[in-house]
Design a protein around this motif. Structure first.
Motif, PDB file in Angstrom:
ATOM      1  N   HIS A 178      27.919 -23.458  18.646  1.00 39.52           N
ATOM      2  CA  HIS A 178      28.597 -23.096  19.901  1.00 39.52           C
ATOM      3  C   HIS A 178      29.858 -23.937  20.060  1.00 39.52           C
ATOM      4  N   LEU A 179      31.002 -23.249  20.233  1.00 42.17           N
ATOM      5  CA  LEU A 179      32.310 -23.909  20.254  1.00 42.17           C
ATOM      6  C   LEU A 179      33.148 -23.395  21.418  1.00 42.17           C
ATOM      7  N   THR A 180      34.271 -24.083  21.646  1.00 45.41           N
ATOM      8  CA  THR A 180      35.195 -23.719  22.721  1.00 45.41           C
ATOM      9  C   THR A 180      36.506 -23.226  22.130  1.00 45.41           C
ATOM     10  N   ASN A 226      35.332 -21.952  -7.626  1.00 43.55           N
ATOM     11  CA  ASN A 226      35.556 -21.888  -6.180  1.00 43.55           C
ATOM     12  C   ASN A 226      34.217 -21.819  -5.456  1.00 43.55           C
ATOM     13  N   PHE A 227      34.225 -22.218  -4.184  1.00 41.74           N
ATOM     14  CA  PHE A 227      33.020 -22.233  -3.349  1.00 41.74           C
ATOM     15  C   PHE A 227      33.271 -21.444  -2.086  1.00 41.74           C
ATOM     16  N   PHE A 228      32.216 -20.810  -1.574  1.00 38.83           N
ATOM     17  CA  PHE A 228      32.342 -19.878  -0.460  1.00 38.83           C
ATOM     18  C   PHE A 228      31.318 -20.244   0.613  1.00 38.83           C
ATOM     19  N   SER A 229      31.752 -20.204   1.866  1.00 38.00           N
ATOM     20  CA  SER A 229      30.910 -20.684   2.954  1.00 38.00           C
ATOM     21  C   SER A 229      31.097 -19.806   4.184  1.00 38.00           C
ATOM     22  N   CYS A 230      29.987 -19.311   4.763  1.00 38.75           N
ATOM     23  CA  CYS A 230      30.013 -18.491   5.973  1.00 38.75           C
ATOM     24  C   CYS A 230      29.254 -19.203   7.088  1.00 38.75           C
ATOM     25  N   SER A 231      29.936 -19.470   8.191  1.00 37.92           N
ATOM     26  CA  SER A 231      29.331 -20.148   9.343  1.00 37.92           C
ATOM     27  C   SER A 231      29.429 -19.241  10.561  1.00 37.92           C
ATOM     28  N   ASP A 232      28.299 -18.948  11.174  1.00 36.68           N
ATOM     29  CA  ASP A 232      28.276 -18.139  12.382  1.00 36.68           C
ATOM     30  C   ASP A 232      28.551 -19.020  13.591  1.00 36.68           C
ATOM     31  N   ILE A 233      29.529 -18.621  14.394  1.00 37.28           N
ATOM     32  CA  ILE A 233      29.919 -19.411  15.559  1.00 37.28           C
ATOM     33  C   ILE A 233      29.980 -18.489  16.775  1.00 37.28           C
ATOM     34  N   VAL A 234      29.999 -19.102  17.952  1.00 33.68           N
ATOM     35  CA  VAL A 234      30.182 -18.338  19.181  1.00 33.68           C
ATOM     36  C   VAL A 234      31.091 -19.151  20.097  1.00 33.68           C
ATOM     37  N   PHE A 235      32.115 -18.506  20.621  1.00 36.54           N
ATOM     38  CA  PHE A 235      33.042 -19.143  21.558  1.00 36.54           C
ATOM     39  C   PHE A 235      32.496 -18.960  22.965  1.00 36.54           C
ATOM     40  N   ASP A 236      31.840 -20.001  23.471  1.00 34.20           N
ATOM     41  CA  ASP A 236      31.218 -19.904  24.792  1.00 34.20           C
ATOM     42  C   ASP A 236      31.324 -21.212  25.568  1.00 34.20           C
ATOM     43  N   GLY A 237      32.275 -22.069  25.193  1.00 31.63           N
ATOM     44  CA  GLY A 237      32.431 -23.351  25.864  1.00 31.63           C
ATOM     45  C   GLY A 237      31.588 -24.460  25.269  1.00 31.63           C
ATOM     46  N   GLY A 238      30.941 -24.210  24.145  1.00 34.95           N
ATOM     47  CA  GLY A 238      30.097 -25.219  23.522  1.00 34.95           C
ATOM     48  C   GLY A 238      30.885 -26.316  22.830  1.00 34.95           C
ATOM     49  N   LYS A 239      30.165 -27.383  22.489  1.00 33.08           N
ATOM     50  CA  LYS A 239      30.778 -28.549  21.844  1.00 33.08           C
ATOM     51  C   LYS A 239      30.097 -28.872  20.517  1.00 33.08           C
ATOM     52  N   GLY A 240      29.695 -27.853  19.793  1.00 34.56           N
ATOM     53  CA  GLY A 240      29.086 -28.059  18.492  1.00 34.56           C
ATOM     54  C   GLY A 240      27.578 -27.980  18.485  1.00 34.56           C
ATOM     55  N   GLU A 241      26.973 -27.571  19.614  1.00 32.08           N
ATOM     56  CA  GLU A 241      25.519 -27.421  19.644  1.00 32.08           C
ATOM     57  C   GLU A 241      25.092 -26.276  18.720  1.00 32.08           C
ATOM     58  N   VAL A 242      23.880 -26.392  18.195  1.00 24.09           N
ATOM     59  CA  VAL A 242      23.364 -25.395  17.263  1.00 24.09           C
ATOM     60  C   VAL A 242      22.105 -24.760  17.849  1.00 24.09           C
ATOM     61  N   THR A 243      22.032 -23.436  17.813  1.00 21.60           N
ATOM     62  CA  THR A 243      20.819 -22.730  18.202  1.00 21.60           C
ATOM     63  C   THR A 243      20.372 -21.844  17.044  1.00 21.60           C
ATOM     64  N   GLY A 244      19.104 -21.449  17.084  1.00 23.73           N
ATOM     65  CA  GLY A 244      18.568 -20.577  16.058  1.00 23.73           C
ATOM     66  C   GLY A 244      17.861 -21.315  14.943  1.00 23.73           C
ATOM     67  N   ILE A 245      17.652 -22.621  15.104  1.00 25.23           N
ATOM     68  CA  ILE A 245      16.873 -23.374  14.126  1.00 25.23           C
ATOM     69  C   ILE A 245      15.805 -24.167  14.863  1.00 25.23           C
ATOM     70  N   GLY A 246      14.745 -24.490  14.161  1.00 27.51           N
ATOM     71  CA  GLY A 246      13.675 -25.278  14.766  1.00 27.51           C
ATOM     72  C   GLY A 246      12.988 -24.587  15.913  1.00 27.51           C
ATOM     73  N   GLY A 247      13.033 -23.246  15.933  1.00 28.65           N
ATOM     74  CA  GLY A 247      12.382 -22.511  17.003  1.00 28.65           C
ATOM     75  C   GLY A 247      13.151 -22.483  18.294  1.00 28.65           C
ATOM     76  N   SER A 248      14.467 -22.861  18.270  1.00 33.52           N
ATOM     77  CA  SER A 248      15.242 -22.949  19.511  1.00 33.52           C
ATOM     78  C   SER A 248      15.726 -21.601  20.006  1.00 33.52           C
ATOM     79  N   GLY A 249      15.657 -20.548  19.184  1.00 39.24           N
ATOM     80  CA  GLY A 249      16.156 -19.246  19.606  1.00 39.24           C
ATOM     81  C   GLY A 249      17.665 -19.218  19.619  1.00 39.24           C
TER      82      GLY A 249
END
Length: 360
Positions: A126-128, A217-240
């Protein structure tokens, strides 16, 4: 890719035959570099964080990660840092097919094809919009080169396959600084990035690391959401995937590492009650490496019963160490050697944690 797969399969068969005969193989190969984004976390990185159980089993809670593990297998998830194409040479659109960007065009030594899945439930960071972040990219093996950072356009949807026309180049960085040791989970390159402004909702950050000292070469895909977050992560450890909690991305505990040496673990085959695995020991240094040792803790209920191309010792806490034998003591610069073993197992075929080089 087909030729490389046949080569890997042939090597596995040869190792099995030689091990059964009590003989050893003498091959050495070329070591490959490795790395994906850790902040914001790539699909493979966050899925392995979600999956690690401490027993040698991989048990992700995220449904997208579970499906990827089922379809692409445990070797891909355990080697989360190896989304690579050894011959890309900086090529992108027109070379890497649309829909396969997250799997290095399906040219990696491992099957990462399931990580291309167009779905909205991958782990998210989650990012801003318009804010600055420190981007972190694993230096599992350190090499010079450029990092090309793309963010999807506002028209992209996470339920649509990712193509080159969906991406907008936002930054190119050459040879950024590093923190932590190469070959360690926490080691990474880092640099500052100002995120695109005027954005909201789901997006994806795609990074292509273009080595300047080889075609790899190396390839990397990161799913992000622009919602005012500061780097919090959801969807792991059962957090939904709902309201983010202010918890930074966890980093697995590392074993001791020795700089330019790294080890890559691979389960070659498994059966009821056991498995065969190989470990590639890589020298990413500029000088020959004289002597090596690799250490890890076995999964719960696992016991090694034979080793070839290495000598085994076991600690009182169950930690195992495999050291070189005479014929493979020296690893050439940017080269590698491989040892193999068979083990009895109750199903926990992977290390309980990470595997790494230690002082020999």
């Amino acid at each position: 890719m087909a030729g490389r797969s046949r080569l890997i399969s042939l090597a596995a068969v040869l190792a099995t035959l030689l091990g059964a005969l009590g003989l050893t193989a003498l091959w050495q190969g070329k070591a490959e570099a490795h790395g994906v984004a850790m902040m914001p976390g790539s699909r493979t990185y966050l899925c392995q964080v979600d999956a690690l159980s401490g027993t040698g089993a991989l048990n992700p809670t995220n449904p997208a990660c579970r499906d990827a593990l089922s379809k692409s297998g445990a070797n891909a998830l355990y080697n989360w840092f190896a989304v690579l194409d050894s011959n890309a040479g900086g090529r992108g659109a027109g070379y890497v097919p649309d829909g396969t960007l997250c799997s290095a065009g399906d040219r990696s030594p491992y099957d990462f094809s399931a990580y291309n899945a167009a779905r909205a439930d991958w782990p998210k960071t989650h990012l801003t919009s318009g804010a600055g972040i420190q981007l972190q990219y694993s230096n599992w093996a350190a090499h010079p080169g450029d990092f090309r950072v793309y963010v999807t356009k506002p028209s992209w949807s996470p339920t649509s396959a990712l193509g080159w026309n969906d991406l907008q180049l936002v930054q190119t960085v050459s040879n950024p600084p590093q923190q932590g040791s190469p070959g360690a989970n926490g080691g990474h390159y880092y640099w500052d990035l100002t995120l695109p402004s005027g954005r909201s909702g789901d997006a994806l950050m795609f990074i292509q690391w273009v080595r300047s000292d080889s075609q790899e070469n190396f390839f990397s895909c990161s799913d992000i959401v622009f919602d005012g977050g500061k780097g919090e992560v959801t969807g792991i450890g059962g957090s939904g995937n709902g309201t983010p909690t202010p918890t930074p991305t966890p980093t697995p505990t590392d074993p001791e590492h020795t700089g330019s040496c790294m080890a890559v673990y691979n389960v070659e085959s498994s059966w009821n009650g056991g498995f065969q695995a190989s470990v590639e020991v890589m020298n990413h240094g500029t000088e020959p490496r004289n002597g090596w040792a690799v250490q890890w803790k076995l999964g719960t209920g696992t016991q090694i019963n034979s080793v070839w191309n290495g000598t085994l010792s076991t600690g009182s806490d169950g930690t195992v160490t495999v050291r070189n034998v005479d014929h493979n003591r020296v690893i050439a610069p940017d080269g590698s050697v491989t040892f193999g073993f068979t083990a009895n197992s109750s199903g926990n075929n992977f290390p309980a944690g990470t595997i790494g080089c230690v002082t020999s």
